[in-house]
Design an enzyme around this catalytic site. Structure first.
Site, short mmCIF file in Angstrom:
data_model
loop_
_atom_site.label_atom_id
_atom_site.label_comp_id
_atom_site.label_asym_id
_atom_site.label_seq_id
_atom_site.Cartn_x
_atom_site.Cartn_y
_atom_site.Cartn_z
N ASP A 206 -2.19 9.54 30.38
CA ASP A 206 -3.40 10.16 30.91
C ASP A 206 -3.63 9.81 32.38
O ASP A 206 -4.67 9.31 32.75
CB ASP A 206 -4.57 9.68 30.03
CG ASP A 206 -5.91 10.27 30.44
OD1 ASP A 206 -5.93 11.44 30.84
OD2 ASP A 206 -6.92 9.54 30.35
N GLU A 450 -0.25 1.73 24.01
CA GLU A 450 -0.49 2.76 23.00
C GLU A 450 0.76 3.53 22.60
O GLU A 450 0.78 4.77 22.64
CB GLU A 450 -1.58 3.73 23.48
CG GLU A 450 -2.93 3.08 23.57
CD GLU A 450 -4.06 4.09 23.76
OE1 GLU A 450 -3.79 5.28 23.95
OE2 GLU A 450 -5.22 3.65 23.72
N TYR A 503 -12.23 3.96 21.20
CA TYR A 503 -13.21 4.81 21.90
C TYR A 503 -14.22 5.36 20.90
O TYR A 503 -14.35 6.57 20.72
CB TYR A 503 -12.47 5.94 22.64
CG TYR A 503 -11.78 5.42 23.88
CD1 TYR A 503 -12.44 5.33 25.09
CD2 TYR A 503 -10.46 4.97 23.82
CE1 TYR A 503 -11.82 4.83 26.22
CE2 TYR A 503 -9.84 4.45 24.95
CZ TYR A 503 -10.52 4.39 26.14
OH TYR A 503 -9.91 3.88 27.26
N GLU A 539 -9.41 -1.80 25.90
CA GLU A 539 -10.01 -0.59 26.50
C GLU A 539 -11.21 -0.19 25.67
O GLU A 539 -11.18 -0.28 24.44
CB GLU A 539 -9.04 0.61 26.48
CG GLU A 539 -7.94 0.56 27.50
CD GLU A 539 -7.06 1.82 27.48
OE1 GLU A 539 -7.55 2.90 27.10
OE2 GLU A 539 -5.88 1.70 27.86
C1 GCB Z 1 -6.43 5.41 26.40
C2 GCB Z 1 -5.30 5.22 27.31
C3 GCB Z 1 -5.67 5.47 28.76
C4 GCB Z 1 -6.57 6.72 28.83
C5 GCB Z 1 -7.83 6.43 28.07
C6 GCB Z 1 -8.78 7.64 28.05
O1 GCB Z 1 -6.43 4.95 25.28
O2 GCB Z 1 -4.68 3.97 27.18
O3 GCB Z 1 -4.51 5.64 29.51
O4 GCB Z 1 -6.85 7.08 30.15
O5 GCB Z 1 -7.51 6.15 26.73
O6 GCB Z 1 -9.65 7.73 28.90
O7 GCB Z 1 -8.60 8.50 27.19
#
Ligand code: GCB
Length: 660
Positions: A206, A450, A503, A539
């Site tokens: 990403d 990931e 997330y 994260e």
């Molecule tokens: C993740 C990734 C990261 C992305 C982020 C996102 O899990 O490790 O590279 O930018 O989520 O914002 O979706």
């Protein structure tokens, strides 16, 4: 590979388990010394992208044989920078294939006429696959966009009548299932929908695949018998610092080595002779992370002096390496630095900003470190690739702890677990450890981010990559970052610290922040139950468009980002009393990605904008990080006086013990 792969993967032979490094040759950062000179080749280079259908016109017409300007139009290209965003031609932004860089350099006579001088060309980073010529002669090839490589060009520049040299670098940004990061080229053959020969590059990560000469290119000299590498590990025994060193010399077997360790005032605290040994420093000043001790980031200087006998008589080489004395250890519930529990309160970053893309830039670097200190961050992860060496040096100097991550991001397809990929990954870990092994700031290696670590081949793959990394550097823990759940992750058994991304209430349960606390608690409890290893929330975050406000909060507003973070913090505050040893927000700043309906001019999960201005969440996080620092710092009373104005790092007007 668009344009065809001119290079082949260097497949490792037998692995040298338990040995220092399997790679031949060192990669010491070039520094001036009484025996060495360095010259940066930053500035404007000539540039041409090969837009021919097969992207191979440059090779067919041998663009390296003559000055690029004689063979067609060129444009000025700043180095370091990514080439993508500096032009006005949209085709260049999304270009996939070979681009050509060229620079002519006049060398000093003392470099070209002294046959006991070695002249080296070093390329800090060329993304992704690079071929290099000097005066039309091929001198180097490198796969991988984030680590330095070199060519000894002494014989080339010392034989001709000319003291000038023309450096040509061809770079291909094509990614394959076996590159790190991986990618694929997808051809669209339906001519009713796409023009003939149409292809796109797909990736499973990403961030925008910026390309070019991203870091300084430079020339430097050494004597022909020279210090090729230095490996330092440190330990502490009842207050005495132990500095174990090993020095590798090239060019002669007849030499003497002397080492001295200097403190920050220039006083000699220990000395030794020979290619390896241990220096003892009674009452050593330890290297402590920022905000953990009143004197963070104490650096000694290891001065190495080599004297060699050559046909021309005696020659000397000098190299000085900064050394921080510290220990790192992991228990079932803690991450220890110098025997004290360390809590990572920091960020994930990207080397990304405005039109320079991923080009190295001093003002940006200093701004980012000032923001990190303003925030009270004590750590970051080099998500998702190794950062410039200059970044690592600043981490050493400021006490910012680093989880040093390889470019193993987007390992998703089954092909990316085959032997070709595995061997390349091992080689990349060797290059990374070779470059960064002496940085006290680096406390852990991360081999990937990931991956699809629930796939069957992932078990052997990660077992092998992690074991190899530990063999290269037994002094640091190793991890990879997962988003797979604890029951299905086949790589997790091999890591020292569980690093997990999630997330909640962002990629699912949209808008329902009430689920975060229960889901996050379950996440931690499950991981700990299975593995009994310390856990880092590596994260978490929410996309936020600076200036969007909604109360009650809605997704993408500054209020939503703040609230989501607070829900996470509530659980983190419970679990950090147990086995959670860190939290790294995603992300420090907004950054560019591929275009998609999921991304509005890039990923907006930064707590700072791409221009490094704070969103509301930055203030929230700042309060939190300083509060945690107050609770967890070592030598609290001394720290108070330091924070009240005695530190060169802090503003005298700000009492950092009040987070107001
Ligand atoms: C993740 C990734 C990261 C992305 C982020 C996102 O899990 O490790 O590279 O930018 O989520 O914002 O979706």
């Amino acid at each position: 590979m668009a344009g065809g792969a001119a290079g082949r993967w260097a497949v490792l032979g037998a692995l040298v388990w338990g040995c220092a490094l399997a790679l031949q040759g060192g990669m010491l950062y070039p520094r001036d010394s009484p025996s060495r000179e360095r010259r940066e080749l930053g500035g404007l280079w000539s540039f041409r992208a090969d837009f021919s259908d097969n992207r191979r016109q440059g090779f067919e017409q041998q663009w390296y044989r003559r000055p690029l300007r004689e063979l067609g139009p060129t444009m000025d290209m700043p180095v370091p920078s990514s080439f993508n965003d500096v032009g006005q031609d949209g085709r260049l932004r999304s270009f996939v294939g070979w681009v050509w860089y060229e620079r002519e350099v006049i060398l000093p006579q003392r470099w070209t006429q002294d046959l006991y001088t070695r002249v080296v060309l070093r390329i800090g980073s060329a993304h992704y696959h690079a071929l290099v010529w000097v005066n039309g002669i091929h001198v180097a090839e490198h796969e991988g966009g984030h680590l330095p490589f070199e060519a000894d060009i002494s014989r080339l520049v010392q034989t001709g009548p000319l003291s000038s040299c023309r450096i040509t670098i061809a770079i291909n940004n094509t990614l394959t299932p076996h590159t790190l990061p991986p990618g694929t080229i997808q051809y669209q053959k339906d001519t009713s929908k796409y023009p003939k020969g149409y292809f796109v590059q797909n990736t499973d990560f990403d961030f925008f695949n910026y390309a070019g000469l991203h870091r300084p290119v430079l020339l430097y000299t050494t004597p022909t018998t020279y210090i090729d590498d230095i490996a330092v590990t440190t330990d502490v025994d009842q207050g005495t610092g132990l500095v174990n060193y090993q020095i590798f010399v090239q060019g002669s077997d007849h030499f003497e080595l002397k080492v001295r360790l200097l403190d920050e005032d220039g006083g000699v605290v220990a000395q030794g002779t020979g290619a390896q040994g241990q220096l003892q420093v009674p009452s050593a000043h330890l290297w402590w992370p920022y905000l953990m001790h009143e004197h963070p980031a104490y650096l000694y200087a290891l001065e190495v002096r080599l004297t060699a006998q050559t046909a021309a008589g005696s020659t000397s080489d000098f190299y000085t390496l900064p050394v921080g004395i510290r220990t790192v250890a992991v228990t079932k519930r803690q991450f220890l630095i110098n025997g004290k529990p360390f809590y990572f309160h920091g960020v994930n970053k990207h080397e990304d900003a405005d039109i320079r893309g991923k080009g190295f830039d001093w003002p940006l670097l200093v701004k980012d470190f000032n923001l990190l200190r303003w925030l009270g961050a004590n750590a970051f992860r080099t998500s998702h690739y190794p950062y410039a060496e200059e970044v690592m040096q600043l981490c050493d100097r400021y006490g910012i702890v680093v989880i040093d991550e390889s470019p193993g991001v987007g390992i998703v397809l089954p092909e990316s677990y085959d032997n070709v990929s595995l061997h390349h990954h091992l080689e990349v870990m060797e290059e990374l450890v070779r470059r960064d092994k002496n940085h006290p700031a680096v406390v852990m290696w991360s081999v990937a981010n990931e991956p699809t670590s629930f796939l069957e081949p992932a078990a052997y793959y990660f077992k092998t990559v992690i074991a190899h990394t530990k063999a290269l550097d037994p002094s640091r823990p190793v991890t990879f970052v997962t988003r797979v759940d604890s029951a299905s992750d086949l790589g997790a058994p091999y890591v020292d610290v569980i690093c997990v991304n999630s997330y909640y209430s962002w990629y699912h349960d949209y808008g329902h922040m009430e689920v975060i606390q229960v889901q996050l608690t379950t996440q931690f409890e499950k991981w700990y139950q299975v593995y009994q290893k310390p856990i880092i929330q590596s994260e978490y975050g929410a996309d936020t468009i600076a200036g969007f406000h909604q109360d009650p909060p809605l997704m993408f507003s500054e209020e939503y980002q703040k609230d989501l973070l607070e829900h996470y913090h509530w659980v983190l505050d419970q679990k950090r009393k147990e086995y959670v040893v860190g939290e790294l927000i995603w992300n420090f700043a907004d950054f560019m990605t591929d275009q998609s309906p999921m991304r509005a001019l890039g990923n907006k999960k930064g707590i700072f904008t791409r221009q490094r201005q704070p969103k509301s969440a930055a203030f929230l996080l700042r309060d939190r990080y300083w509060k945690i620092a107050n609770e967890t710092m070592y030598h609290l009373s001394a720290m108070k006086s330091w924070c009240l104005g005695n530190s060169p790092f802090t503003s005298k007007s700000k009492n950092y013990f009040s987070t107001a």
